[in-house]
Design a protein around this motif. Sequence first.
Motif, PDB file in Angstrom:
ATOM      1  N   ARG A   1       0.827  -1.203   0.000  1.00  0.00           N
ATOM      2  CA  ARG A   1       0.000   0.000   0.000  1.00  0.00           C
ATOM      3  C   ARG A   1       0.869   1.264   0.000  1.00  0.00           C
ATOM      4  O   ARG A   1       1.975   1.275   0.521  1.00  0.00           O
ATOM      5  N   ARG A   2       0.336   2.318  -0.606  1.00  0.00           N
ATOM      6  CA  ARG A   2       0.965   3.638  -0.566  1.00  0.00           C
ATOM      7  C   ARG A   2      -0.132   4.673  -0.406  1.00  0.00           C
ATOM      8  O   ARG A   2      -1.250   4.521  -0.906  1.00  0.00           O
ATOM      9  N   SER A   3       0.209   5.775   0.224  1.00  0.00           N
ATOM     10  CA  SER A   3      -0.694   6.913   0.217  1.00  0.00           C
ATOM     11  C   SER A   3      -0.654   7.546  -1.170  1.00  0.00           C
ATOM     12  O   SER A   3       0.332   7.409  -1.903  1.00  0.00           O
TER      13      SER A   3
ATOM     14  N   ILE B   1      -3.181  10.642   4.874  1.00  0.00           N
ATOM     15  CA  ILE B   1      -3.431  11.301   6.166  1.00  0.00           C
ATOM     16  C   ILE B   1      -2.586  12.565   6.219  1.00  0.00           C
ATOM     17  O   ILE B   1      -1.356  12.493   6.082  1.00  0.00           O
TER      18      ILE B   1
ATOM     19  N   ARG C   1       8.120   4.615  -1.827  1.00  0.00           N
ATOM     20  CA  ARG C   1       8.948   5.698  -1.301  1.00  0.00           C
ATOM     21  C   ARG C   1      10.039   5.102  -0.422  1.00  0.00           C
ATOM     22  O   ARG C   1      10.002   3.918  -0.078  1.00  0.00           O
TER      23      ARG C   1
ATOM     24  N   ARG D   1      11.796   3.947   2.736  1.00  0.00           N
ATOM     25  CA  ARG D   1      11.288   3.421   4.015  1.00  0.00           C
ATOM     26  C   ARG D   1      12.398   3.466   5.063  1.00  0.00           C
ATOM     27  O   ARG D   1      13.566   3.172   4.757  1.00  0.00           O
TER      28      ARG D   1
HETATM   29  C1  FMN Z   1      -0.506  12.001  11.536  1.00  0.00           C
HETATM   30  C2  FMN Z   1       0.161  12.295  10.217  1.00  0.00           C
HETATM   31  C3  FMN Z   1       0.110  13.575   9.708  1.00  0.00           C
HETATM   32  C4  FMN Z   1       0.687  13.880   8.494  1.00  0.00           C
HETATM   33  N1  FMN Z   1       0.629  15.163   8.033  1.00  0.00           N
HETATM   34  C5  FMN Z   1       1.214  15.479   6.880  1.00  0.00           C
HETATM   35  C6  FMN Z   1       1.166  16.810   6.401  1.00  0.00           C
HETATM   36  O1  FMN Z   1       0.582  17.692   7.030  1.00  0.00           O
HETATM   37  N2  FMN Z   1       1.786  17.086   5.219  1.00  0.00           N
HETATM   38  C7  FMN Z   1       2.443  16.112   4.507  1.00  0.00           C
HETATM   39  O2  FMN Z   1       2.998  16.407   3.451  1.00  0.00           O
HETATM   40  N3  FMN Z   1       2.490  14.842   4.927  1.00  0.00           N
HETATM   41  C8  FMN Z   1       1.895  14.497   6.096  1.00  0.00           C
HETATM   42  N4  FMN Z   1       1.927  13.205   6.537  1.00  0.00           N
HETATM   43  C9  FMN Z   1       2.592  12.194   5.730  1.00  0.00           C
HETATM   44  C10 FMN Z   1       1.686  11.702   4.624  1.00  0.00           C
HETATM   45  O3  FMN Z   1       0.616  10.951   5.164  1.00  0.00           O
HETATM   46  C11 FMN Z   1       2.493  10.903   3.635  1.00  0.00           C
HETATM   47  O4  FMN Z   1       1.913  10.987   2.417  1.00  0.00           O
HETATM   48  C12 FMN Z   1       2.677   9.447   4.009  1.00  0.00           C
HETATM   49  O5  FMN Z   1       3.467   9.344   5.167  1.00  0.00           O
HETATM   50  C13 FMN Z   1       3.292   8.649   2.871  1.00  0.00           C
HETATM   51  O6  FMN Z   1       3.594   7.370   3.301  1.00  0.00           O
HETATM   52  P1  FMN Z   1       2.775   6.071   2.871  1.00  0.00           P
HETATM   53  O7  FMN Z   1       2.690   6.019   1.386  1.00  0.00           O
HETATM   54  O8  FMN Z   1       3.549   4.963   3.453  1.00  0.00           O
HETATM   55  O9  FMN Z   1       1.423   6.178   3.501  1.00  0.00           O
HETATM   56  C14 FMN Z   1       1.353  12.870   7.745  1.00  0.00           C
HETATM   57  C15 FMN Z   1       1.403  11.572   8.264  1.00  0.00           C
HETATM   58  C16 FMN Z   1       0.810  11.283   9.468  1.00  0.00           C
HETATM   59  C17 FMN Z   1       0.889   9.882  10.007  1.00  0.00           C
END
Ligand code: FMN
Length: 209
Positions: free
Chosen positions: A34-36, A158, A197, A199
């Motif tokens: 999964r990815r955001s 998020i 991305r 890790r």
């Molecule tokens: C509680 C929380 C708040 C976050 N707030 C932001 C933010 O304000 N701006 C931002 O660019 N990323 C923020 N992030 C990070 C994004 O969610 C980011 O896209 C994510 O960590 C990507 O990782 P993933 O693909 O593993 O989910 C936040 C993460 C968390 C857990």
Amino acid sequence: MPLPASAIPAPLQDNDPADAAHESLETLSLLARRRSTKVGRLAEPGPSEDQIDALLRLAARVPDHGKLGPWRFVVIAGEARARAGEALAEAIAKDEGVDEARLGAARGLLQRAPACVMVVSTAAPHPKIPEWEQLQSAAMASFALLLAAHAMGFGGCILTEWPAYDARARAALGLKEHERIAGFVYLGTPREPVTERFRADLGSRVSRF
Ligand SMILES: Cc1cc2nc3c(=O)[nH]c(=O)nc-3n(C[C@H](O)[C@H](O)[C@H](O)COP(=O)(O)O)c2cc1C
């Protein structure tokens, strides 16, 4: 094609048999891959009201010391996104040096994706349950919501951004003084594929006591 809300098993009732383990390659694969999706890359369709309700029922099943349910969810979807943005713009309208660009960004903040769920921590002093643990439950609810949305077929992310750290913005969004924004969980359909991305390296973060 996202799954309908009806695809989710019916909620369990108190003392119904539940799963202490649930072998699932699909779940492992979801966690492994999964990815955001960046908020600006989340397009229509977003989850319907039924789908959001179903996702929230899953998100609410997080570990929660003391069964306090120390969080609440505020759904900001459809035209409510503009109303919430207007409230944010009004909150900063009298700030020194604020210009149309900043106000416009505030107005559009929640309209960058089809739907958003604001996960609010309602953590408060409690005789037995530390607030630290209540906050963690809210963070888990955010991630459970994101994971459930991925499993339903939606992209999401998020974010906190400035409204989480501005008391006026929090009030404008209806939070009480002691409440905090654990995260805005933005949901929609990814416009384009995502890639892995960087890790955090586990080598320096895992030890055996
Ligand atoms: C509680 C929380 C708040 C976050 N707030 C932001 C933010 O304000 N701006 C931002 O660019 N990323 C923020 N992030 C990070 C994004 O969610 C980011 O896209 C994510 O960590 C990507 O990782 P993933 O693909 O593993 O989910 C936040 C993460 C968390 C857990």
